[in-house]
Design an enzyme around this catalytic site. Structure first.
Site, PDB file in Angstrom:
ATOM      1  N   GLY A  26     -28.421 -73.845 -13.413  1.00  0.00           N
ATOM      2  CA  GLY A  26     -29.448 -74.636 -14.063  1.00  0.00           C
ATOM      3  C   GLY A  26     -30.605 -74.899 -13.128  1.00  0.00           C
ATOM      4  O   GLY A  26     -30.631 -74.443 -11.973  1.00  0.00           O
ATOM      5  N   LYS A  27     -31.581 -75.655 -13.629  1.00  0.00           N
ATOM      6  CA  LYS A  27     -32.763 -75.960 -12.833  1.00  0.00           C
ATOM      7  C   LYS A  27     -32.403 -76.811 -11.623  1.00  0.00           C
ATOM      8  O   LYS A  27     -33.013 -76.684 -10.562  1.00  0.00           O
ATOM      9  CB  LYS A  27     -33.782 -76.704 -13.702  1.00  0.00           C
ATOM     10  CG  LYS A  27     -35.100 -77.013 -12.993  1.00  0.00           C
ATOM     11  CD  LYS A  27     -36.059 -77.731 -13.913  1.00  0.00           C
ATOM     12  CE  LYS A  27     -35.567 -79.118 -14.271  1.00  0.00           C
ATOM     13  NZ  LYS A  27     -36.562 -79.890 -15.050  1.00  0.00           N
ATOM     14  N   GLU A  28     -31.389 -77.657 -11.747  1.00  0.00           N
ATOM     15  CA  GLU A  28     -31.072 -78.599 -10.684  1.00  0.00           C
ATOM     16  C   GLU A  28     -29.821 -78.250  -9.905  1.00  0.00           C
ATOM     17  O   GLU A  28     -29.620 -78.762  -8.811  1.00  0.00           O
ATOM     18  CB  GLU A  28     -30.930 -80.007 -11.267  1.00  0.00           C
ATOM     19  CG  GLU A  28     -32.216 -80.550 -11.860  1.00  0.00           C
ATOM     20  CD  GLU A  28     -32.074 -81.999 -12.292  1.00  0.00           C
ATOM     21  OE1 GLU A  28     -30.943 -82.510 -12.269  1.00  0.00           O
ATOM     22  OE2 GLU A  28     -33.090 -82.602 -12.643  1.00  0.00           O
ATOM     23  N   ALA A  29     -28.945 -77.401 -10.461  1.00  0.00           N
ATOM     24  CA  ALA A  29     -27.674 -77.174  -9.782  1.00  0.00           C
ATOM     25  C   ALA A  29     -27.030 -75.861 -10.206  1.00  0.00           C
ATOM     26  O   ALA A  29     -27.330 -75.304 -11.271  1.00  0.00           O
ATOM     27  CB  ALA A  29     -26.718 -78.330 -10.071  1.00  0.00           C
ATOM     28  N   LYS A  44     -20.209 -78.866  -8.638  1.00  0.00           N
ATOM     29  CA  LYS A  44     -21.636 -78.847  -8.948  1.00  0.00           C
ATOM     30  C   LYS A  44     -22.412 -78.887  -7.644  1.00  0.00           C
ATOM     31  O   LYS A  44     -22.373 -79.871  -6.917  1.00  0.00           O
ATOM     32  CB  LYS A  44     -21.999 -80.049  -9.829  1.00  0.00           C
ATOM     33  CG  LYS A  44     -23.458 -80.074 -10.275  1.00  0.00           C
ATOM     34  CD  LYS A  44     -23.698 -81.198 -11.292  1.00  0.00           C
ATOM     35  CE  LYS A  44     -25.116 -81.161 -11.833  1.00  0.00           C
ATOM     36  NZ  LYS A  44     -25.335 -82.179 -12.899  1.00  0.00           N
ATOM     37  N   GLU A 122     -13.895 -82.891 -12.820  1.00  0.00           N
ATOM     38  CA  GLU A 122     -13.051 -82.281 -13.838  1.00  0.00           C
ATOM     39  C   GLU A 122     -13.761 -81.128 -14.537  1.00  0.00           C
ATOM     40  O   GLU A 122     -14.946 -81.210 -14.835  1.00  0.00           O
ATOM     41  CB  GLU A 122     -12.681 -83.356 -14.865  1.00  0.00           C
ATOM     42  CG  GLU A 122     -11.966 -82.866 -16.098  1.00  0.00           C
ATOM     43  CD  GLU A 122     -11.860 -83.940 -17.165  1.00  0.00           C
ATOM     44  OE1 GLU A 122     -11.226 -83.669 -18.204  1.00  0.00           O
ATOM     45  OE2 GLU A 122     -12.419 -85.043 -16.969  1.00  0.00           O
ATOM     46  N   ASP A 168     -31.484 -88.585 -20.759  1.00  0.00           N
ATOM     47  CA  ASP A 168     -31.836 -87.200 -21.099  1.00  0.00           C
ATOM     48  C   ASP A 168     -30.754 -86.603 -21.991  1.00  0.00           C
ATOM     49  O   ASP A 168     -30.419 -85.430 -21.885  1.00  0.00           O
ATOM     50  CB  ASP A 168     -31.997 -86.366 -19.832  1.00  0.00           C
ATOM     51  CG  ASP A 168     -32.606 -84.990 -20.108  1.00  0.00           C
ATOM     52  OD1 ASP A 168     -33.402 -84.865 -21.056  1.00  0.00           O
ATOM     53  OD2 ASP A 168     -32.265 -84.039 -19.382  1.00  0.00           O
ATOM     54  N   ASN A 173     -26.715 -81.149 -22.896  1.00  0.00           N
ATOM     55  CA  ASN A 173     -25.861 -81.735 -21.861  1.00  0.00           C
ATOM     56  C   ASN A 173     -24.714 -82.538 -22.455  1.00  0.00           C
ATOM     57  O   ASN A 173     -24.325 -83.581 -21.942  1.00  0.00           O
ATOM     58  CB  ASN A 173     -26.674 -82.583 -20.868  1.00  0.00           C
ATOM     59  CG  ASN A 173     -27.696 -83.454 -21.553  1.00  0.00           C
ATOM     60  OD1 ASN A 173     -27.438 -83.994 -22.626  1.00  0.00           O
ATOM     61  ND2 ASN A 173     -28.858 -83.593 -20.946  1.00  0.00           N
ATOM     62  N   ASP A 185     -24.251 -84.300 -17.000  1.00  0.00           N
ATOM     63  CA  ASP A 185     -25.605 -84.305 -16.411  1.00  0.00           C
ATOM     64  C   ASP A 185     -26.245 -85.696 -16.444  1.00  0.00           C
ATOM     65  O   ASP A 185     -27.000 -86.032 -17.354  1.00  0.00           O
ATOM     66  CB  ASP A 185     -26.513 -83.301 -17.119  1.00  0.00           C
ATOM     67  CG  ASP A 185     -26.103 -81.864 -16.856  1.00  0.00           C
ATOM     68  OD1 ASP A 185     -25.333 -81.639 -15.900  1.00  0.00           O
ATOM     69  OD2 ASP A 185     -26.542 -80.968 -17.593  1.00  0.00           O
TER      70      ASP A 185
END
Length: 281
Positions: A26-29, A44, A122, A168, A173, A185
């Site tokens: 993803g964009k963050e992770a 993550k 998890e 968000d 998510n 998220d």
């Protein structure tokens, strides 16, 4: 697969035995499926220097505590140290929110550890034991849509009871586990009582659920659970067992033009983010 460098320290500490595969990017992770003894979990790995608009960062981080005044000054000035501190705060916000929400019985992945910018938690699975799909990748009957919509409203209420607004929440998510939806998220989670933007974010979260599930059950599109939930929360009458009607009578009065503009900006940002997610899915 060969262990990515960012996971090496967790392997050396005995927190991870093997890396099975990459689950998503993803964009963050980046998220990996890993083995920890007899259990399969996910790791993550947060990316560095994630891109967020200044306005969004200010809204989400309002009232978040920093470790010391030096960090606060550096974050305000945007120095390299400040950006690093801000990134660490962003990651810690998700970790703190996950532990708080899991403790409150909210359906989120159970967190196990956080080390060197890696969150071990998890692995949410479907009825076949495979990684659970996002709601966005699933189809529902009208009855299923209503059922999942109601269950997620209960989770939103539980989150509020724990003092948290997701900030968000959308079909991108939320995972569909074998026993129902699970919320993921949370780096942008905000304090419900301490953030001036909490109400607006809560309304947007609830409206996102309405709009998505309303695509399968059109009768949901005329509901207004967001304002109802927030009014009950403010009055101290909100619990997971509180009956919700989806109806709310709005007070008449002068229009807050600034709030209207912010809602328009949010809608534009949400649509842009939605298009990016669709391109990456």
């Amino acid at each position: 697969m060969k262990a990515p460098p960012r996971l090496q320290s967790l392997i050396e500490e005995g927190l991870i035995d093997t890396v099975v595969r990459q689950l998503m990017s993803g964009k963050e992770a980046l998220v990996y499926v890993v083995r920890c003894g007899d259990e399969t979990r996910c790791a993550k790995v947060y990316k560095e220097a994630t891109q967020r608009s200044f306005r969004q960062a200010v809204d989400y981080t309002e009232n978040r505590k920093t470790k010391n005044s030096r960090q606060a000054r550096a974050m305000a000035k945007g120095t390299k140290f400040g950006r690093q501190a801000q990134e660490a705060a962003w990651q810690n916000a998700e970790v703190d929110a996950l532990y708080r929400l899991a403790g409150a019985g909210v359906r989120v992945p159970r967190p196990y550890n956080f080390m060197d910018g890696v969150l071990l938690m998890e692995l949410v699975v479907d009825e076949h034991g495979d990684a659970a799909p996002r709601l966005n990748d699933s189809m529902f009957t009208a009855e299923e849509a209503r059922t999942h919509h109601q269950s997620l409203l209960v989770e939103v209420v539980r989150m509020l009871g724990a003092g948290v607004v997701h900030g968000d929440l959308s079909e991108f998510n939320i995972l569909l586990a074998s026993d129902g939806p699970v919320i993921i998220d949370l780096p942008q989670a905000v304090d419900a009582a301490g953030n001036n933007h909490a109400k607006r974010m809560l309304l947007r979260d609830v409206n996102n659920l309405r709009d998505f599930f309303g695509g399968f059950a059109p009768d949901l599109l005329g509901t207004d659970y967001g304002h109802e939930i927030w009014a009950l929360y403010e009055s101290g009458n909100l619990t997971p067992d509180t009956p919700l009607t989806g109806r709310f009578k709005h007070a008449t009065g002068p229009v807050d033009l600034g709030e209207v503009i912010r809602e328009i900006d949010d809608a534009v940002d949400e649509e842009a983010a939605r298009r990016l997610r669709m391109l990456g899915s």
